[in-house]
Design a protein around this motif. Structure first.
Motif, PDB file in Angstrom:
ATOM      1  N   LEU A 100       0.797  -1.223   0.000  1.00 44.19           N
ATOM      2  CA  LEU A 100       0.000   0.000   0.000  1.00 44.19           C
ATOM      3  C   LEU A 100       0.832   1.277   0.000  1.00 44.19           C
ATOM      4  O   LEU A 100       0.349   2.329  -0.392  1.00 44.19           O
ATOM      5  CB  LEU A 100      -0.947   0.008   1.207  1.00 44.19           C
ATOM      6  CG  LEU A 100      -1.979  -1.119   1.252  1.00 44.19           C
ATOM      7  CD1 LEU A 100      -2.845  -0.982   2.498  1.00 44.19           C
ATOM      8  CD2 LEU A 100      -2.835  -1.149   0.004  1.00 44.19           C
ATOM      9  N   ASP A 101       2.069   1.189   0.430  1.00 39.54           N
ATOM     10  CA  ASP A 101       2.911   2.379   0.495  1.00 39.54           C
ATOM     11  C   ASP A 101       3.427   2.729  -0.901  1.00 39.54           C
ATOM     12  O   ASP A 101       4.125   1.926  -1.527  1.00 39.54           O
ATOM     13  CB  ASP A 101       4.083   2.119   1.452  1.00 39.54           C
ATOM     14  CG  ASP A 101       5.013   3.302   1.580  1.00 39.54           C
ATOM     15  OD1 ASP A 101       4.718   4.384   1.040  1.00 39.54           O
ATOM     16  OD2 ASP A 101       6.067   3.147   2.221  1.00 39.54           O
ATOM     17  N   PRO A 102       3.099   3.929  -1.405  1.00 33.59           N
ATOM     18  CA  PRO A 102       3.554   4.319  -2.750  1.00 33.59           C
ATOM     19  C   PRO A 102       5.068   4.276  -2.903  1.00 33.59           C
ATOM     20  O   PRO A 102       5.577   3.917  -3.965  1.00 33.59           O
ATOM     21  CB  PRO A 102       3.029   5.749  -2.917  1.00 33.59           C
ATOM     22  CG  PRO A 102       1.957   5.898  -1.906  1.00 33.59           C
ATOM     23  CD  PRO A 102       2.275   4.956  -0.790  1.00 33.59           C
ATOM     24  N   GLU A 103       5.795   4.629  -1.853  1.00 32.60           N
ATOM     25  CA  GLU A 103       7.265   4.585  -1.930  1.00 32.60           C
ATOM     26  C   GLU A 103       7.759   3.149  -2.092  1.00 32.60           C
ATOM     27  O   GLU A 103       8.720   2.894  -2.820  1.00 32.60           O
ATOM     28  CB  GLU A 103       7.900   5.244  -0.704  1.00 32.60           C
ATOM     29  CG  GLU A 103       7.784   6.747  -0.702  1.00 32.60           C
ATOM     30  CD  GLU A 103       8.364   7.389  -1.962  1.00 32.60           C
ATOM     31  OE1 GLU A 103       9.503   7.060  -2.355  1.00 32.60           O
ATOM     32  OE2 GLU A 103       7.668   8.234  -2.563  1.00 32.60           O
ATOM     33  N   PHE A 104       7.118   2.222  -1.413  1.00 36.17           N
ATOM     34  CA  PHE A 104       7.466   0.809  -1.556  1.00 36.17           C
ATOM     35  C   PHE A 104       7.225   0.356  -2.996  1.00 36.17           C
ATOM     36  O   PHE A 104       8.078  -0.285  -3.607  1.00 36.17           O
ATOM     37  CB  PHE A 104       6.656  -0.033  -0.567  1.00 36.17           C
ATOM     38  CG  PHE A 104       6.909  -1.510  -0.677  1.00 36.17           C
ATOM     39  CD1 PHE A 104       8.083  -2.064  -0.198  1.00 36.17           C
ATOM     40  CD2 PHE A 104       5.966  -2.357  -1.249  1.00 36.17           C
ATOM     41  CE1 PHE A 104       8.327  -3.429  -0.290  1.00 36.17           C
ATOM     42  CE2 PHE A 104       6.197  -3.710  -1.341  1.00 36.17           C
ATOM     43  CZ  PHE A 104       7.379  -4.246  -0.863  1.00 36.17           C
ATOM     44  N   LYS A 106       7.147   2.228  -5.694  1.00 30.65           N
ATOM     45  CA  LYS A 106       8.141   2.879  -6.558  1.00 30.65           C
ATOM     46  C   LYS A 106       9.494   2.183  -6.453  1.00 30.65           C
ATOM     47  O   LYS A 106      10.191   1.986  -7.457  1.00 30.65           O
ATOM     48  CB  LYS A 106       8.293   4.350  -6.185  1.00 30.65           C
ATOM     49  CG  LYS A 106       7.140   5.216  -6.587  1.00 30.65           C
ATOM     50  CD  LYS A 106       7.379   6.648  -6.118  1.00 30.65           C
ATOM     51  CE  LYS A 106       6.144   7.485  -6.275  1.00 30.65           C
ATOM     52  NZ  LYS A 106       6.282   8.824  -5.684  1.00 30.65           N
ATOM     53  N   THR A 107       9.873   1.812  -5.237  1.00 29.11           N
ATOM     54  CA  THR A 107      11.161   1.147  -5.038  1.00 29.11           C
ATOM     55  C   THR A 107      11.183  -0.217  -5.726  1.00 29.11           C
ATOM     56  O   THR A 107      12.163  -0.560  -6.394  1.00 29.11           O
ATOM     57  CB  THR A 107      11.474   1.009  -3.534  1.00 29.11           C
ATOM     58  OG1 THR A 107      11.453   2.306  -2.945  1.00 29.11           O
ATOM     59  CG2 THR A 107      12.824   0.359  -3.310  1.00 29.11           C
ATOM     60  N   VAL A 108      10.110  -0.983  -5.586  1.00 28.29           N
ATOM     61  CA  VAL A 108      10.042  -2.296  -6.247  1.00 28.29           C
ATOM     62  C   VAL A 108      10.081  -2.115  -7.767  1.00 28.29           C
ATOM     63  O   VAL A 108      10.760  -2.861  -8.476  1.00 28.29           O
ATOM     64  CB  VAL A 108       8.791  -3.081  -5.800  1.00 28.29           C
ATOM     65  CG1 VAL A 108       8.616  -4.350  -6.627  1.00 28.29           C
ATOM     66  CG2 VAL A 108       8.870  -3.427  -4.310  1.00 28.29           C
ATOM     67  N   THR A 109       9.381  -1.110  -8.269  1.00 22.61           N
ATOM     68  CA  THR A 109       9.403  -0.825  -9.712  1.00 22.61           C
ATOM     69  C   THR A 109      10.815  -0.510 -10.173  1.00 22.61           C
ATOM     70  O   THR A 109      11.281  -1.033 -11.199  1.00 22.61           O
ATOM     71  CB  THR A 109       8.449   0.347 -10.040  1.00 22.61           C
ATOM     72  OG1 THR A 109       7.121  -0.010  -9.646  1.00 22.61           O
ATOM     73  CG2 THR A 109       8.469   0.682 -11.522  1.00 22.61           C
ATOM     74  N   GLN A 110      11.520   0.315  -9.418  1.00 22.69           N
ATOM     75  CA  GLN A 110      12.892   0.672  -9.791  1.00 22.69           C
ATOM     76  C   GLN A 110      13.827  -0.537  -9.714  1.00 22.69           C
ATOM     77  O   GLN A 110      14.670  -0.731 -10.597  1.00 22.69           O
ATOM     78  CB  GLN A 110      13.420   1.809  -8.904  1.00 22.69           C
ATOM     79  CG  GLN A 110      14.731   2.387  -9.403  1.00 22.69           C
ATOM     80  CD  GLN A 110      14.616   2.936 -10.816  1.00 22.69           C
ATOM     81  OE1 GLN A 110      13.736   3.731 -11.113  1.00 22.69           O
ATOM     82  NE2 GLN A 110      15.506   2.503 -11.701  1.00 22.69           N
ATOM     83  N   ILE A 111      13.677  -1.345  -8.689  1.00 24.68           N
ATOM     84  CA  ILE A 111      14.503  -2.557  -8.577  1.00 24.68           C
ATOM     85  C   ILE A 111      14.257  -3.471  -9.777  1.00 24.68           C
ATOM     86  O   ILE A 111      15.204  -4.016 -10.353  1.00 24.68           O
ATOM     87  CB  ILE A 111      14.222  -3.292  -7.244  1.00 24.68           C
ATOM     88  CG1 ILE A 111      14.784  -2.490  -6.067  1.00 24.68           C
ATOM     89  CG2 ILE A 111      14.798  -4.716  -7.261  1.00 24.68           C
ATOM     90  CD1 ILE A 111      14.358  -3.003  -4.697  1.00 24.68           C
TER      91      ILE A 111
END
Length: 183
Positions: A100-104, A106-111
């Motif tokens: 649910l955390d947008p930062e999480f 975004k981080t998974v997307t970047q990884i």
């Protein structure tokens, strides 16, 4: 529901507690192993349970479990990187977390981009009444309601705007799951 999946894939499950993420995780893991794929499941509830030495996963969803999120999610992300890096290069990593955390997200997307993995998002958009009917611990009803409110107000609108062919929406209980492997 049919899932078309490509190896070298991070599967991010997104949805409130008690929406069926862990159930789907087990089904997908079994289907992918039947297709001779390597699979690693990373569950934020399991990590919380281990860190706090709790007896069961439901305890990890309580307020006590939430107190270690600042440790759980960095650990989960570093572990993810381990499993998608040479020499391991797991075919499929399933992230069983609310997401649910947008930062999480975004981080998974970047990884996934950095490590050349496909990112598949599976979004659980189920009615609150169904979620709460699955709860037997009274203290979890508030947690699920908070997750649901956050999900429907902030997460779902964003996901609907940014969906692509690798985003699946689950709107009712799953009765059947199949995996079609594309190479």
């Amino acid at each position: 529901m049919d899932f078309n999946l490509i190896p070298k894939n991070i599967i991010l499950l997104i949805g409130p507690s008690h929406s069926g993420k862990s159930t789907l995780t087990n089904l997908l893991q079994n289907k992918l192993k039947e297709l001779n794929q390597t699979v690693k499941v990373l569950s934020s509830d399991e990590i919380r349970k281990d860190f706090l030495q709790l007896k069961n996963q439901d305890e990890a969803k309580t307020v006590k479990g939430q107190t270690v999120n600042h440790i759980v999610f960095p650990y989960l992300l570093e572990t993810l990187k381990t499993y998608i890096t040479y020499p391991i290069n797991t075919d499929f990593v399933i992230l069983d977390s609310t997401g649910l955390d947008p930062e999480f997200q975004k981080t998974v997307t970047q990884i996934s981009k950095d490590y050349c993995y496909t990112l598949t998002k599976i979004v659980f958009d189920l009615p609150l009444e169904l979620l709460q009917s699955r709860i037997y611990l009274p203290q979890l009803k508030k947690v699920v309601k908070n997750h649901y409110d956050n999900f429907t107000s902030f997460v779902l609108p964003f996901l609907l705007k940014t969906k692509d062919q690798n985003t699946y929406f689950i709107k009712k209980e799953l009765r059947h799951v199949s995996v079609i492997l594309n190479t």
